[in-house]
Enzyme design. Structure first.
Site, PDB file in Angstrom:
ATOM      1  N   HIS A   1       0.868  -1.180   0.000  1.00  0.00           N
ATOM      2  CA  HIS A   1       0.000   0.000   0.000  1.00  0.00           C
ATOM      3  C   HIS A   1       0.906   1.232   0.000  1.00  0.00           C
ATOM      4  CE1 HIS A   1      -3.064   2.762   1.988  1.00  0.00           C
ATOM      5  NE2 HIS A   1      -1.916   3.291   2.408  1.00  0.00           N
TER       6      HIS A   1
ATOM      7  N   ASP B   1      -9.917  -2.152  -4.437  1.00  0.00           N
ATOM      8  CA  ASP B   1      -9.882  -1.749  -3.026  1.00  0.00           C
ATOM      9  C   ASP B   1     -11.274  -1.881  -2.402  1.00  0.00           C
ATOM     10  OD1 ASP B   1      -8.572  -0.994  -0.718  1.00  0.00           O
ATOM     11  OD2 ASP B   1      -8.641   1.151  -1.146  1.00  0.00           O
TER      12      ASP B   1
ATOM     13  N   SER C   1     -11.990   1.384   3.202  1.00  0.00           N
ATOM     14  CA  SER C   1     -12.474   2.716   3.543  1.00  0.00           C
ATOM     15  C   SER C   1     -11.858   3.751   2.611  1.00  0.00           C
ATOM     16  CB  SER C   1     -12.122   3.054   4.993  1.00  0.00           C
ATOM     17  OG  SER C   1     -10.714   3.083   5.178  1.00  0.00           O
TER      18      SER C   1
END
Length: 396
Positions: free
Chosen positions: A205, A293, A297
């Protein structure tokens, strides 16, 4: 939900479609499925009389390899705003309805209330519902949480684990790992994967931080780790990072993963825009993948890193961005399919049985209508999602 009879209705399935992109166009319109794999491709395939065969007519649809999403928060992401901001789990229906047959589950910021054990249970649950599901061990954190207490043992003894991820770098939510820690993690995964006969990628990430991809550039420059071992994702967070990703891919002949952000304020940073820009910079299409993804969030933070609010990511944008690349003629359909199928299978080490329609491969396929909208999804020959079709095999 499904139109097809149960798999027990016939030992063989003969699927008749309008055309086949394997991803290249094939002079064929029939797919014979046996034992969850593709047994034959052609026209007017001959099945001996008396053999138990289920015939599925879909002449108005295009068969393509089922899509692969390598970055899905299957147990839900979030948590940056406390327990009330945890994202929900994803369902098998939400996956298959987008034409996705394979997912790789990840943990994100929250490796406390969610664990690798939760993730493995969800992955196995999705498999029971017909989705081809895998997972990364670990989370944002360094040292990463594991199931066995050891990265190499996780890879060696747990079939569903195909790598490590998503390890966070260049992000205020990361563990701020030192360079030697990053190198040690990737090395551990590499050896564990070798012992397990897996690719063993490390899925990184990449946040908004000024260091960008520098930790990975140093990793590939200063060690013997091959570029195929490392996949940076979210490389289209901002323009400078996207430009750095292009240079990284070209310098190291490496792959980069674009995220189809639901909340991309700038079209140039959407999945569509990012892929277009990488291609313009000369990055080979084979070195680009896209992921969703999904159920992660989409948090908002103030200038001091304080949590403001969030939304939950979906996977509709992934398919919409992919469709747009074809419809606006950025890529022909065979090359575009690589972004969410063949290229991804290769990156993950699944290309021996997924990512294309070929004899001996898993019977994972998506049936698209002329607008490239998924109408049916098959995984291992089983129809796991279907819209209603009329007598001619066209959506009603």
């Amino acid at each position: 939900m499904l139109n097809d009879p149960s798999p027990e209705a016939g030992l063989l399935t003969l699927l008749r479609v309008g055309s086949i992109q394997a991803p290249e166009w094939l002079d064929a319109n029939e797919i014979l499925i046996a034992g969850g794999r593709i047994a034959a491709l052609g026209r007017d395939l001959d099945v001996p009389a008396g053999w138990p065969v289920q015939v599925v007519e879909a002449p108005g649809l295009i068969a393509v390899p089922a899509f692969i999403d390598q970055h899905v928060h299957v147990t839900g992401g979030g948590g940056e705003g406390g327990c009330g901001s945890r994202c929900p789990e994803i369902t098998a229906h939400a996956i298959a309805a987008r034409g996705i047959g394979t997912v790789v589950g990840v943990l994100g910021t929250d490796g406390i209330s969610r664990s690798p054990a939760d993730l493995l249970a969800k992955v196995r649950g999705l498999r029971a519902e017909g989705i081809a599901a895998y997972m990364y061990t670990g989370s944002y954190r360094v040292p990463p949480p594991t199931l066995t207490g050891d990265l190499q043992r996780d890879l060696a003894w747990i079939p569903e684990i195909i790598g490590l991820g998503e390890i966070a770098i260049s992000d205020h939510r990361s563990s701020q790992p030192r360079q030697d820690e990053i190198e040690r993690l990737v090395s551990e995964v590499r050896v564990g994967a070798m012992l397990a006969g897996k690719r063993g990628i490390c899925h990184f990430h990449v946040g908004d931080g000024a260091r960008g991809l520098e930790p990975l550039r140093r990793l590939l420059s200063e060690t013997e780790i091959p570029a195929e071992q490392v996949i940076p994702t979210h490389v289209n967070r901002h323009r400078n990072l996207l430009e750095e990703a292009a240079d990284y891919a070209l310098t190291f002949k490496a792959c980069v993963d674009v995220t189809a952000f639901d909340d991309a304020d700038d079209d140039d940073l959407s999945g569509f825009g990012a892929v277009t820009r990488l291609l313009q910079r000369g990055v080979p299409v084979e070195h680009i993948t896209m992921s969703s993804d999904c159920n992660g969030s989409l948090p908002e933070f103030d200038a001091q890193g304080g949590y403001i609010g969030m939304r939950v990511a979906g996977n509709a944008t992934l398919i919409a961005d992919w469709q747009r690349l074809v419809q606006e003629q950025v890529l022909p359909i065979d090359q575009a399919l690589g972004l969410i199928s063949g290229n991804v299978a290769r990156v993950l080490g699944l290309d021996g049985h997924k990512g294309r329609l070929a004899v001996g491969f898993d019977a994972d396929m998506t049936l698209l209508d002329p607008t490239l909208t998924p109408q049916r999804t098959y995984v291992a020959g089983r129809c796991v999602y279907s819209c209603d079709l009329d007598a001619k095999g066209a959506p009603t």
